[in-house]
Write a protein that holds these residues in place. Structure first.
Motif, mmCIF file in Angstrom:
data_model
loop_
_atom_site.group_PDB
_atom_site.id
_atom_site.type_symbol
_atom_site.label_atom_id
_atom_site.label_comp_id
_atom_site.label_asym_id
_atom_site.label_seq_id
_atom_site.Cartn_x
_atom_site.Cartn_y
_atom_site.Cartn_z
ATOM 1 N N GLY A 115 21.843 7.567 -16.616
ATOM 2 C CA GLY A 115 21.803 6.213 -16.093
ATOM 3 C C GLY A 115 22.939 5.858 -15.158
ATOM 4 N N ALA A 116 23.777 6.827 -14.805
ATOM 5 C CA ALA A 116 24.935 6.543 -13.965
ATOM 6 C C ALA A 116 24.575 6.350 -12.500
ATOM 7 N N ALA A 117 23.465 6.895 -12.070
ATOM 8 C CA ALA A 117 23.060 6.798 -10.668
ATOM 9 C C ALA A 117 21.577 6.471 -10.594
ATOM 10 N N PHE A 118 21.201 5.715 -9.575
ATOM 11 C CA PHE A 118 19.794 5.364 -9.416
ATOM 12 C C PHE A 118 19.483 5.124 -7.941
ATOM 13 N N ALA A 119 18.197 5.151 -7.616
ATOM 14 C CA ALA A 119 17.788 5.025 -6.224
ATOM 15 C C ALA A 119 16.371 4.482 -6.147
ATOM 16 N N ALA A 120 16.013 4.010 -4.959
ATOM 17 C CA ALA A 120 14.658 3.526 -4.691
ATOM 18 C C ALA A 120 14.288 3.946 -3.284
ATOM 19 N N ALA A 121 13.035 4.371 -3.094
ATOM 20 C CA ALA A 121 12.592 4.840 -1.785
ATOM 21 C C ALA A 121 11.231 4.272 -1.426
ATOM 22 N N HIS A 122 11.042 4.039 -0.131
ATOM 23 C CA HIS A 122 9.782 3.568 0.446
ATOM 24 C C HIS A 122 9.087 4.772 1.054
ATOM 25 N N ALA A 123 7.936 5.146 0.493
ATOM 26 C CA ALA A 123 7.280 6.383 0.907
ATOM 27 C C ALA A 123 5.836 6.143 1.311
ATOM 28 N N GLY A 124 5.639 5.720 2.559
ATOM 29 C CA GLY A 124 4.312 5.772 3.133
ATOM 30 C C GLY A 124 4.071 7.199 3.600
ATOM 31 N N TRP A 125 2.948 7.455 4.248
ATOM 32 C CA TRP A 125 2.673 8.844 4.636
ATOM 33 C C TRP A 125 3.694 9.357 5.641
ATOM 34 N N ARG A 126 4.148 8.508 6.548
ATOM 35 C CA ARG A 126 5.123 8.953 7.544
ATOM 36 C C ARG A 126 6.444 9.339 6.875
ATOM 37 N N GLY A 127 6.894 8.493 5.949
ATOM 38 C CA GLY A 127 8.146 8.780 5.262
ATOM 39 C C GLY A 127 8.063 10.026 4.400
ATOM 40 N N LEU A 128 6.949 10.175 3.687
ATOM 41 C CA LEU A 128 6.773 11.367 2.860
ATOM 42 C C LEU A 128 6.787 12.636 3.710
ATOM 43 N N ALA A 129 6.042 12.607 4.805
ATOM 44 C CA ALA A 129 5.970 13.789 5.659
ATOM 45 C C ALA A 129 7.314 14.102 6.311
ATOM 46 N N ASP A 171 0.823 -1.209 0.000
ATOM 47 C CA ASP A 171 0.000 0.000 0.000
ATOM 48 C C ASP A 171 0.859 1.261 0.000
ATOM 49 N N CYS A 172 2.012 1.243 0.691
ATOM 50 C CA CYS A 172 2.896 2.408 0.666
ATOM 51 C C CYS A 172 3.402 2.639 -0.761
ATOM 52 N N LEU A 173 3.967 3.812 -0.984
ATOM 53 C CA LEU A 173 4.389 4.208 -2.326
ATOM 54 C C LEU A 173 5.868 3.907 -2.567
ATOM 55 N N PRO A 174 6.190 3.048 -3.538
ATOM 56 C CA PRO A 174 7.584 2.868 -3.940
ATOM 57 C C PRO A 174 7.954 3.901 -5.001
ATOM 58 N N ILE A 175 9.098 4.541 -4.836
ATOM 59 C CA ILE A 175 9.535 5.567 -5.776
ATOM 60 C C ILE A 175 10.908 5.207 -6.320
ATOM 61 N N LEU A 176 11.046 5.205 -7.642
ATOM 62 C CA LEU A 176 12.323 4.938 -8.292
ATOM 63 C C LEU A 176 12.885 6.231 -8.866
#
Length: 258
Positions: free
Chosen positions: A132-146, A121-126
């Motif tokens: 293309g030299a750098a990349f990342a992934a983040a877990h963004a539920g409401w707590r993380g976003l805020a 349900d939380c938002l995954p962000i790529l």
């Protein structure tokens, strides 16, 4: 050859996975898994649960993770984070933390790492740089976003925001996500304009649009190339949804460089 190894090619079916619709550089690979992939998890985690901390049989999760690497022909095992709804960002080039490192985002510049975010349900962000030299992934539920996980990921990645491409993966949709005062206040008290991402439903409750909140944070950080969104994990049976099922698995959103 095991049953998992024999069935693994089916994981590559377009119907069983989500491939990001973004103009990433050719070397960047990304995918979101679904519960429809042939896996080893029994109900209520059936079938391709990749989360090791949701109550599933550890052996089934381990088998699913092996099948994932083989089916997607990943260059290495994914960097599995112990997500805690915070803002810490792990540098995967320094070594994968497995399930030991508590972080809600990971970055890579070496190209040797496979980054993974687990959600239901939380938002995954790529994220990836234009070259293309750098990349990342983040877990963004409401707590993380805020709390600022988007901004923390951008800062740790070290790429000018204007040069980033971002994809918003499968998350709960606004019509399915009713929240209370705590969530509303966490955003609107700090940014009055964030009220546009909330629609009142009943006294003290709102429908919350995680995608709109993420786009707002990204725009404020200087990121203009944002793609994806429009999913609803609660309404879409392909995905695990904690709010829908409570006891359930986790699907993964991954990014790596070929």
């Amino acid at each position: 050859m095991s049953e998992i190894e024999r069935e693994a090619p089916a994981i590559l079916s377009e119907a069983d996975r989500v491939v990001p619709d973004w103009p990433a550089p050719p070397a960047i690979r990304a995918v979101a898994t679904t519960r429809r992939m042939p896996g080893s998890s029994a109900p209520p985690f059936d079938a391709f649960n990749l989360g090791a901390r949701c109550g599933d049989d550890p052996a089934a999760v381990a088998a699913n993770r092996v099948a994932l690497v083989e089916a997607l022909q990943l260059p290495s095992r994914p960097c599995w984070l112990r997500q805690v709804h915070g803002v810490d960002v792990f540098d995967a080039d320094l070594g994968g933390p497995g399930e030991e490192g508590a972080a809600d985002a990971a970055v890579s510049r070496s190209g040797r790492s496979v980054l993974a975010i687990l959600t239901a349900d939380c938002l995954p962000i790529l994220f990836c740089s234009a070259d293309g030299a750098a990349f990342a992934a983040a877990h963004a539920g409401w707590r993380g976003l805020a709390a600022g996980v988007v901004e923390a990921t951008i800062a740790r990645l070290g790429v000018p925001p204007a040069e980033l491409l971002v994809w918003l993966g499968p998350a709960i949709g606004a019509r399915s996500y009713e929240v209370g005062e705590e969530v509303h206040a966490a955003f609107v008290d700090a940014d009055a304009g964030a009220a546009e991402a909330f629609a009142a439903t009943r006294p003290g409750h709102w429908h919350c649009d995680l995608y709109a909140l993420a786009r707002r944070r990204l725009a404020a950080a200087g990121v203009g190339k944002v793609y994806g969104g429009g999913f609803d994990t609660y309404a879409d049976a392909r995905f695990y949804s904690y709010r829908r099922d409570r006891q359930t698995g986790r699907f993964a959103t991954l990014i790596w460089r070929a």
